[in-house]
Design an enzyme around this catalytic site. Structure first.
Site, mmCIF file in Angstrom:
data_model
loop_
_atom_site.group_PDB
_atom_site.id
_atom_site.type_symbol
_atom_site.label_atom_id
_atom_site.label_comp_id
_atom_site.label_asym_id
_atom_site.label_seq_id
_atom_site.Cartn_x
_atom_site.Cartn_y
_atom_site.Cartn_z
ATOM 1 N N CYS A 77 0.850 -1.186 0.000
ATOM 2 C CA CYS A 77 0.000 0.000 0.000
ATOM 3 C C CYS A 77 0.890 1.241 0.000
ATOM 4 O O CYS A 77 1.723 1.415 0.881
ATOM 5 C CB CYS A 77 -0.882 -0.015 1.249
ATOM 6 S SG CYS A 77 -1.696 1.562 1.604
ATOM 7 N N GLU A 78 0.712 2.080 -0.989
ATOM 8 C CA GLU A 78 1.573 3.256 -1.088
ATOM 9 C C GLU A 78 1.227 4.329 -0.061
ATOM 10 O O GLU A 78 2.002 5.244 0.149
ATOM 11 C CB GLU A 78 1.556 3.839 -2.498
ATOM 12 C CG GLU A 78 0.278 4.483 -2.924
ATOM 13 C CD GLU A 78 0.356 5.034 -4.333
ATOM 14 O OE1 GLU A 78 -0.259 6.085 -4.569
ATOM 15 O OE2 GLU A 78 1.004 4.424 -5.207
ATOM 16 N N HIS A 79 0.085 4.213 0.584
ATOM 17 C CA HIS A 79 -0.286 5.198 1.600
ATOM 18 C C HIS A 79 0.355 4.922 2.959
ATOM 19 O O HIS A 79 0.625 5.852 3.712
ATOM 20 C CB HIS A 79 -1.808 5.251 1.777
ATOM 21 C CG HIS A 79 -2.511 5.782 0.578
ATOM 22 N ND1 HIS A 79 -3.801 5.426 0.271
ATOM 23 C CD2 HIS A 79 -2.112 6.622 -0.401
ATOM 24 C CE1 HIS A 79 -4.168 6.028 -0.848
ATOM 25 N NE2 HIS A 79 -3.164 6.761 -1.273
ATOM 26 N N HIS A 80 0.552 3.625 3.272
ATOM 27 C CA HIS A 80 1.050 3.264 4.605
ATOM 28 C C HIS A 80 2.322 2.421 4.556
ATOM 29 O O HIS A 80 2.888 2.112 5.604
ATOM 30 C CB HIS A 80 -0.027 2.491 5.378
ATOM 31 C CG HIS A 80 -1.289 3.271 5.541
ATOM 32 N ND1 HIS A 80 -2.392 3.074 4.744
ATOM 33 C CD2 HIS A 80 -1.613 4.265 6.397
ATOM 34 C CE1 HIS A 80 -3.343 3.907 5.112
ATOM 35 N NE2 HIS A 80 -2.910 4.642 6.107
ATOM 36 N N GLN A 119 -4.800 -0.706 -4.968
ATOM 37 C CA GLN A 119 -5.481 -1.839 -5.581
ATOM 38 C C GLN A 119 -6.225 -1.437 -6.845
ATOM 39 O O GLN A 119 -6.219 -2.162 -7.834
ATOM 40 C CB GLN A 119 -6.433 -2.495 -4.582
ATOM 41 C CG GLN A 119 -7.124 -3.720 -5.150
ATOM 42 C CD GLN A 119 -7.942 -4.458 -4.122
ATOM 43 O OE1 GLN A 119 -7.653 -4.435 -2.930
ATOM 44 N NE2 GLN A 119 -8.986 -5.134 -4.579
ATOM 45 N N HIS A 147 -6.065 -5.777 3.061
ATOM 46 C CA HIS A 147 -5.096 -4.694 3.265
ATOM 47 C C HIS A 147 -4.697 -4.665 4.736
ATOM 48 O O HIS A 147 -5.539 -4.440 5.605
ATOM 49 C CB HIS A 147 -5.710 -3.359 2.850
ATOM 50 C CG HIS A 147 -5.961 -3.264 1.384
ATOM 51 N ND1 HIS A 147 -5.227 -2.446 0.572
ATOM 52 C CD2 HIS A 147 -6.841 -3.908 0.582
ATOM 53 C CE1 HIS A 147 -5.646 -2.568 -0.676
ATOM 54 N NE2 HIS A 147 -6.633 -3.460 -0.693
ATOM 55 N N CYS A 149 -3.180 -2.466 6.239
ATOM 56 C CA CYS A 149 -3.410 -1.140 6.830
ATOM 57 C C CYS A 149 -4.809 -1.066 7.442
ATOM 58 O O CYS A 149 -5.055 -0.253 8.332
ATOM 59 C CB CYS A 149 -3.178 -0.024 5.810
ATOM 60 S SG CYS A 149 -4.117 -0.181 4.286
#
Length: 188
Positions: A77-80, A119, A147, A149
């Site tokens: 996940c590129e956010h977390h 995703q 996920h 996250c």
């Protein structure tokens, strides 16, 4: 694309210090090196185009659905910067009987997943790559993932699955074709 091992090791070491850990203690001594090696593997799709995986194209005269389902994948996940993982299902209807090797569908998923990712983008990248490489009558990609996250932090809902789809060509325009492919994916 190769990562700078030394910079990653330094960054991990700095992170450990910033979190109040001692990177020189026995259990953490090799952690920066291990993490850098892990990221080299997990982000091996950076700089690669999933479309380039469709190198083998054959004229077989086959013009019905081709589906490879339950392709396992792992991504980040590129956010977390926490993993998400699951199954991808990739289907297409050949145009003029042009088919690709079945492993190429799984390889496209692998390339698209091996990078910081969302995703929704992963699903679209695989569908677009197949569509551009083969110009099939239709493409359908479904990705189901958990996920971490959402599992380990924040809402903390282990087992929750996110499902994304991208439909192109006849799978987008023809509801019966879409129902058929969904039934094939869900029922095996």
């Amino acid at each position: 694309m190769t990562i700078n091992q030394t910079q990653v090791e330094d960054a991990v070491r700095q992170l450990l210090v910033a979190m109040g850990e001692n990177p020189d203690r026995e259990g953490l001594l090799d952690t920066p090196k291990r993490v850098a090696k892990m990221y080299q593997e997990m982000w091996s799709g950076l700089g690669k185009d999933p479309k380039d995986e469709f190198t083998a194209v054959f004229s077989e005269g086959h013009e019905e659905v081709i589906l490879v389902r339950d392709i396992p994948f792992y991504s980040m996940c590129e956010h977390h910067l926490v993993p998400f993982y699951g199954l991808a299902h990739v289907a297409y209807i050949p145009s003029r009987g042009h088919v690709t090797g079945l492993s190429k569908l799984a390889r496209a998923v692998e390339v698209a997943s091996k990078r910081p990712q969302l995703q929704e983008r992963l699903t679209a990248q695989v569908a677009t790559a197949l569509d551009e490489a083969l110009s099939p009558e239709g493409v359908f990609v479904m990705v189901e993932a958990e996920h971490l996250c959402m599992t380990m932090r924040g809402i903390k809902k282990p087992g929750a699955k996110t499902v994304t789809t991208v439909a192109k060509g006849v799978f987008k325009d023809n509801i019966d074709q879409r129902k058929e492919i969904l039934a094939m994916i869900q029922n095996g």
